[in-house]
Design a protein around this motif. Structure first.
Motif, mmCIF file in Angstrom:
data_model
loop_
_atom_site.group_PDB
_atom_site.id
_atom_site.type_symbol
_atom_site.label_atom_id
_atom_site.label_comp_id
_atom_site.label_asym_id
_atom_site.label_seq_id
_atom_site.Cartn_x
_atom_site.Cartn_y
_atom_site.Cartn_z
ATOM 1 N N GLU A 128 -6.896 0.753 7.375
ATOM 2 C CA GLU A 128 -7.824 1.173 6.328
ATOM 3 C C GLU A 128 -7.103 1.386 5.001
ATOM 4 N N ARG A 129 -5.928 1.993 5.057
ATOM 5 C CA ARG A 129 -5.161 2.196 3.825
ATOM 6 C C ARG A 129 -4.577 0.885 3.325
ATOM 7 N N VAL A 130 -4.129 0.046 4.237
ATOM 8 C CA VAL A 130 -3.575 -1.247 3.856
ATOM 9 C C VAL A 130 -4.616 -2.083 3.125
ATOM 10 N N ALA A 131 -5.819 -2.134 3.653
ATOM 11 C CA ALA A 131 -6.864 -3.008 3.118
ATOM 12 C C ALA A 131 -7.397 -2.535 1.773
ATOM 13 N N LYS A 132 -7.188 -1.270 1.407
ATOM 14 C CA LYS A 132 -7.713 -0.745 0.144
ATOM 15 C C LYS A 132 -7.149 -1.469 -1.071
ATOM 16 N N ARG A 133 -5.949 -2.027 -0.967
ATOM 17 C CA ARG A 133 -5.349 -2.737 -2.095
ATOM 18 C C ARG A 133 -5.941 -4.133 -2.290
ATOM 19 N N TRP A 134 -6.781 -4.565 -1.382
ATOM 20 C CA TRP A 134 -7.242 -5.950 -1.370
ATOM 21 C C TRP A 134 -8.747 -6.057 -1.542
ATOM 22 N N ILE A 135 -9.190 -7.147 -2.137
ATOM 23 C CA ILE A 135 -10.599 -7.511 -2.117
ATOM 24 C C ILE A 135 -10.802 -8.315 -0.838
ATOM 25 N N VAL A 136 -11.391 -7.672 0.169
ATOM 26 C CA VAL A 136 -11.553 -8.283 1.488
ATOM 27 C C VAL A 136 -13.006 -8.706 1.645
ATOM 28 N N SER A 137 -13.226 -9.998 1.902
ATOM 29 C CA SER A 137 -14.604 -10.479 1.962
ATOM 30 C C SER A 137 -14.690 -11.807 2.701
ATOM 31 N N SER A 138 -15.890 -12.043 3.265
ATOM 32 C CA SER A 138 -16.209 -13.347 3.855
ATOM 33 C C SER A 138 -17.389 -13.988 3.139
ATOM 34 N N ASP A 139 -17.914 -13.337 2.104
ATOM 35 C CA ASP A 139 -19.058 -13.832 1.353
ATOM 36 C C ASP A 139 -18.620 -14.246 -0.042
ATOM 37 N N PRO A 140 -18.731 -15.519 -0.406
ATOM 38 C CA PRO A 140 -18.240 -15.996 -1.704
ATOM 39 C C PRO A 140 -18.847 -15.274 -2.904
ATOM 40 N N GLU A 141 -20.163 -15.034 -2.879
ATOM 41 C CA GLU A 141 -20.818 -14.397 -4.016
ATOM 42 C C GLU A 141 -20.326 -12.961 -4.178
ATOM 43 N N GLU A 142 -20.222 -12.251 -3.075
ATOM 44 C CA GLU A 142 -19.714 -10.876 -3.115
ATOM 45 C C GLU A 142 -18.267 -10.851 -3.602
ATOM 46 N N HIS A 143 -17.485 -11.796 -3.120
ATOM 47 C CA HIS A 143 -16.073 -11.876 -3.484
ATOM 48 C C HIS A 143 -15.910 -12.111 -4.988
ATOM 49 N N VAL A 144 -16.641 -13.062 -5.513
ATOM 50 C CA VAL A 144 -16.566 -13.377 -6.939
ATOM 51 C C VAL A 144 -17.046 -12.212 -7.785
ATOM 52 N N ALA A 145 -18.074 -11.517 -7.320
ATOM 53 C CA ALA A 145 -18.587 -10.363 -8.056
ATOM 54 C C ALA A 145 -17.516 -9.285 -8.196
ATOM 55 N N GLN A 146 -16.719 -9.086 -7.148
ATOM 56 C CA GLN A 146 -15.650 -8.087 -7.225
ATOM 57 C C GLN A 146 -14.524 -8.543 -8.151
ATOM 58 N N ILE A 147 -14.219 -9.824 -8.128
ATOM 59 C CA ILE A 147 -13.191 -10.356 -9.021
ATOM 60 C C ILE A 147 -13.650 -10.260 -10.475
ATOM 61 N N LYS A 148 -14.931 -10.492 -10.709
ATOM 62 C CA LYS A 148 -15.468 -10.464 -12.066
ATOM 63 C C LYS A 148 -15.219 -9.120 -12.744
ATOM 64 N N THR A 149 -15.105 -8.076 -11.958
ATOM 65 C CA THR A 149 -14.812 -6.752 -12.525
ATOM 66 C C THR A 149 -13.561 -6.792 -13.380
ATOM 67 N N SER A 173 0.806 -1.211 0.000
ATOM 68 C CA SER A 173 0.000 0.000 0.000
ATOM 69 C C SER A 173 0.843 1.267 0.000
ATOM 70 N N LEU A 174 2.152 1.124 0.062
ATOM 71 C CA LEU A 174 3.023 2.281 -0.126
ATOM 72 C C LEU A 174 2.975 2.689 -1.591
ATOM 73 N N SER A 175 2.993 3.971 -1.843
ATOM 74 C CA SER A 175 2.971 4.448 -3.223
ATOM 75 C C SER A 175 4.304 4.147 -3.899
ATOM 76 N N ALA A 176 4.305 4.218 -5.233
ATOM 77 C CA ALA A 176 5.544 3.998 -5.982
ATOM 78 C C ALA A 176 6.619 4.981 -5.537
ATOM 79 N N GLU A 177 6.208 6.214 -5.277
ATOM 80 C CA GLU A 177 7.175 7.232 -4.841
ATOM 81 C C GLU A 177 7.739 6.905 -3.462
ATOM 82 N N GLU A 178 6.915 6.292 -2.609
ATOM 83 C CA GLU A 178 7.349 5.968 -1.253
ATOM 84 C C GLU A 178 8.317 4.799 -1.214
ATOM 85 N N LYS A 179 8.201 3.860 -2.172
ATOM 86 C CA LYS A 179 8.965 2.627 -2.019
ATOM 87 C C LYS A 179 10.025 2.364 -3.072
ATOM 88 N N HIS A 180 9.925 2.937 -4.265
ATOM 89 C CA HIS A 180 10.830 2.537 -5.347
ATOM 90 C C HIS A 180 12.296 2.854 -5.044
#
Length: 332
Positions: free
Chosen positions: A274-295, A249-256
């Motif tokens: 909150e910032r860490v989790a933004k990079r991830w599809i976080v879910s406990s519901d299979p249908e919701e999880h798959v719907a986000q991956i389908k994007t 979750s570090l920006s390219a400028e922060e880590k490169h």
């Protein structure tokens, strides 16, 4: 449509990682990809096995899955001729099961091993273009005398090489390198969680332009994305597992430009969950999880490689094999 597993080489010992790769094949994944890092994202409990050596062990212990790097840098600590040698051997021993994924690299991996002054992206991209040209020449010709701006060989021959060249997938985070990936690569690699506009308006359109410009316009070509997923039946666990990979979750400028694993760990530890989790599809519901991956499937990606941050990878693989892969394969 293919679905893969990202082996977290920075997080687990090589032997544990080998077992996870075997479990991935048993669970129905089509591929396993591993990063080739000299140093991990964090110093404490970090790991960094040499990817080609680890891949050889996995290929020998499995029967079906494709193995690839996501990604390896063939331009600084690894000379292109060494990369051609390593992957030529792998391709000869395990035909059709090996992919060389390459990128421009990061200072954390290349500077400590070489002591170089880390160059700007323009030079890193130029080195990558030249390295790919040399690697393919070494795979297709004998007695290669190469005189480039950055690399040179004199009567070099790879004696044990595959009958067909190993596919080269090129990673890109911006439009210019995305176009290059389409023009010169056999596939394109990027990572998820960076906003729809990057993929829909910048990366994939430029990949398409590059493919149209390629001298190998009829070549097979995959659009691969590493999808950062944290799925668990326990929602709180799924959220907290992302902390293990806060550095993403570090920006390219922060880590490169960071060249020390302890410093990378310090910067990552300062990030709120909150910032860490933004990079991830976080879910406990299979249908919701798959719907986000389908994007990402709807964007046009046809090879999705799933990276899970948790410490219990066997649990993740078992849950994904039962709850997620069947749903995704039905969509694909």
């Amino acid at each position: 449509m293919r679905f893969g597993y990202k082996a977290s080489a920075e997080q687990f010992s090589p032997n544990k990682l080998l077992q996870f790769a075997i479990e991935a094949e048993q669970g129905g994944f089509d591929s396993v990809f591993v990063s080739d890092h000299f140093q991990p994202w964090k110093h404490t409990d970090g790991h960094a096995p040499f990817a080609p050596a680890w891949m050889a062990a996995v290929l020998a212990k499995t029967e079906r899955i494709t193995l690839g790097t996501s990604v390896l840098t063939p331009t600084f600590r690894l000379h292109p001729s060494v990369v051609a040698h390593a992957f030529g051997t792998l391709g000869a021993m395990f035909p059709g099961r090996v992919i060389l994924g390459v990128g421009t690299g990061e200072g954390l991996n290349e500077v400590p091993a070489t002591g170089i002054e880390w160059p700007e992206l323009k030079e890193r991209s130029a080195r990558l273009r030249e390295a790919i040209k040399l690697i393919r020449q070494l795979w297709s010709e004998d007695r290669v005398s190469f005189e480039g701006q950055y690399y040179k060989t004199v009567n070099a021959t790879i004696y044990d090489k595959p009958d067909e060249m190993v596919p080269i997938y090129i990673a890109a985070g911006g439009p210019l390198n995305a176009k290059f990936a389409g023009r010169e690569g056999d596939g394109f690699i990027c990572t998820s969680g960076k906003g729809a506009s990057l993929y829909v308006d910048e990366l994939l359109p430029n990949v398409a332009v590059g493919c149209q410009e390629s001298t190998r316009a009829d070549k097979p070509f995959e659009r691969m994305i590493e999808v950062k997923v944290s799925f668990d039946t326990d929602a709180e666990r799924a959220l907290n597992d992302t902390r293990n990979w806060a550095a993403l979750s570090l920006s390219a400028e922060e880590k490169h430009s960071v060249q020390d694993a302890e410093e990378m760990e310090r910067l990552a530890d300062q990030l709120p969950i909150e910032r860490v989790a933004k990079r991830w599809i976080v879910s406990s519901d299979p249908e919701e999880h798959v719907a986000q991956i389908k994007t990402y499937m709807d964007y046009g990606f046809d090879h999705l490689v799933f990276h899970a941050p948790g410490t219990d990878q066997s649990r993740f693989l078992s849950l994904y094999a039962k709850e997620i892969l069947p749903r995704l394969k039905a969509l694909g």
